[in-house]
Design a protein around this motif. Structure first.
Motif, PDB file in Angstrom:
ATOM      1  N   THR A  96      45.977  43.008  38.886  1.00 11.93           N
ATOM      2  CA  THR A  96      45.250  41.742  38.980  1.00 11.93           C
ATOM      3  C   THR A  96      45.591  41.024  40.280  1.00 11.93           C
ATOM      4  O   THR A  96      44.698  40.532  40.982  1.00 11.93           O
ATOM      5  CB  THR A  96      45.578  40.846  37.777  1.00 11.93           C
ATOM      6  OG1 THR A  96      45.262  41.554  36.582  1.00 11.93           O
ATOM      7  CG2 THR A  96      44.805  39.543  37.828  1.00 11.93           C
ATOM      8  N   ARG A  97      46.876  40.994  40.605  1.00  9.74           N
ATOM      9  CA  ARG A  97      47.296  40.342  41.855  1.00  9.74           C
ATOM     10  C   ARG A  97      46.688  41.037  43.064  1.00  9.74           C
ATOM     11  O   ARG A  97      46.236  40.386  44.002  1.00  9.74           O
ATOM     12  CB  ARG A  97      48.813  40.342  41.964  1.00  9.74           C
ATOM     13  CG  ARG A  97      49.474  39.332  41.082  1.00  9.74           C
ATOM     14  CD  ARG A  97      50.970  39.336  41.282  1.00  9.74           C
ATOM     15  NE  ARG A  97      51.588  38.368  40.389  1.00  9.74           N
ATOM     16  CZ  ARG A  97      52.825  38.421  39.982  1.00  9.74           C
ATOM     17  NH1 ARG A  97      53.615  39.385  40.405  1.00  9.74           N
ATOM     18  NH2 ARG A  97      53.309  37.515  39.170  1.00  9.74           N
ATOM     19  N   ALA A  98      46.694  42.371  43.055  1.00  7.60           N
ATOM     20  CA  ALA A  98      46.145  43.127  44.185  1.00  7.60           C
ATOM     21  C   ALA A  98      44.657  42.838  44.351  1.00  7.60           C
ATOM     22  O   ALA A  98      44.165  42.651  45.470  1.00  7.60           O
ATOM     23  CB  ALA A  98      46.379  44.620  43.984  1.00  7.60           C
ATOM     24  N   ALA A  99      43.923  42.778  43.239  1.00  3.98           N
ATOM     25  CA  ALA A  99      42.493  42.493  43.303  1.00  3.98           C
ATOM     26  C   ALA A  99      42.245  41.081  43.830  1.00  3.98           C
ATOM     27  O   ALA A  99      41.346  40.861  44.659  1.00  3.98           O
ATOM     28  CB  ALA A  99      41.859  42.663  41.925  1.00  3.98           C
ATOM     29  N   LEU A 100      43.044  40.119  43.377  1.00  4.77           N
ATOM     30  CA  LEU A 100      42.892  38.739  43.858  1.00  4.77           C
ATOM     31  C   LEU A 100      43.223  38.627  45.341  1.00  4.77           C
ATOM     32  O   LEU A 100      42.521  37.950  46.089  1.00  4.77           O
ATOM     33  CB  LEU A 100      43.776  37.793  43.051  1.00  4.77           C
ATOM     34  CG  LEU A 100      43.309  37.518  41.621  1.00  4.77           C
ATOM     35  CD1 LEU A 100      44.367  36.717  40.868  1.00  4.77           C
ATOM     36  CD2 LEU A 100      41.981  36.795  41.618  1.00  4.77           C
ATOM     37  N   ARG A 101      44.284  39.314  45.766  1.00  4.71           N
ATOM     38  CA  ARG A 101      44.639  39.282  47.193  1.00  4.71           C
ATOM     39  C   ARG A 101      43.519  39.876  48.044  1.00  4.71           C
ATOM     40  O   ARG A 101      43.220  39.371  49.123  1.00  4.71           O
ATOM     41  CB  ARG A 101      45.949  40.037  47.414  1.00  4.71           C
ATOM     42  CG  ARG A 101      47.152  39.260  46.958  1.00  4.71           C
ATOM     43  CD  ARG A 101      48.453  39.959  47.338  1.00  4.71           C
ATOM     44  NE  ARG A 101      49.571  39.182  46.844  1.00  4.71           N
ATOM     45  CZ  ARG A 101      50.480  39.628  46.003  1.00  4.71           C
ATOM     46  NH1 ARG A 101      50.440  40.860  45.568  1.00  4.71           N
ATOM     47  NH2 ARG A 101      51.462  38.852  45.608  1.00  4.71           N
ATOM     48  N   ALA A 102      42.908  40.951  47.560  1.00 10.94           N
ATOM     49  CA  ALA A 102      41.809  41.577  48.303  1.00 10.94           C
ATOM     50  C   ALA A 102      40.622  40.622  48.411  1.00 10.94           C
ATOM     51  O   ALA A 102      39.989  40.513  49.467  1.00 10.94           O
ATOM     52  CB  ALA A 102      41.393  42.880  47.633  1.00 10.94           C
TER      53      ALA A 102
END
Length: 121
Positions: A96-102
């Motif tokens: 989830t964090r990786a998707a939000l950062r992207a």
């Protein structure tokens, strides 16, 4: 506790259930109280954050943030383990964090290409 929820959802006989973490009995009780509120016809819907917040406020349970997240994870695990449901794993926090950062990076790059600041929406 997640393993316990999966076993209960899969209708494992009581004698074969994994040991229950007694220190978390209050979370299990809160989850079991919230769960029936999500029935739509013959199927259950996911417990939402708003419902957990409303439950917490109405019952004065005083749930911490990690306890609320655990209730959500229990609900995901319970649904995934129910007979007839395709096995699915809840998204990890890291995913989830990786998707939000992207998404943030893409929005920032787009705004910088236009010569401005990223919009708040």
């Amino acid at each position: 506790m997640i393993v316990y929820a999966e076993a209960v959802a899969a209708e494992v006989p009581d004698r074969k259930l994994p040991p229950f973490p007694e220190a978390l009995i209050h979370i299990w009780q809160d989850f079991r109280e919230l769960r029936p509120t999500k029935l739509v016809g013959m199927s259950a819907q996911q417990i939402t954050w708003a419902e957990i917040e409303a439950f917490d406020a109405a019952t004065f349970a005083g749930l911490s943030a990690w306890e609320k997240r655990l209730i959500r994870r229990l609900d995901d695990a319970f649904e995934a383990a129910r007979p007839g449901n395709a096995p699915k794993k809840p998204a990890s926090i890291a995913d989830t964090r990786a998707a939000l950062r992207a998404q943030i990076a893409a929005r920032t790059a787009k705004a910088q290409a236009k010569g401005g600041q990223p919009s708040p929406t």
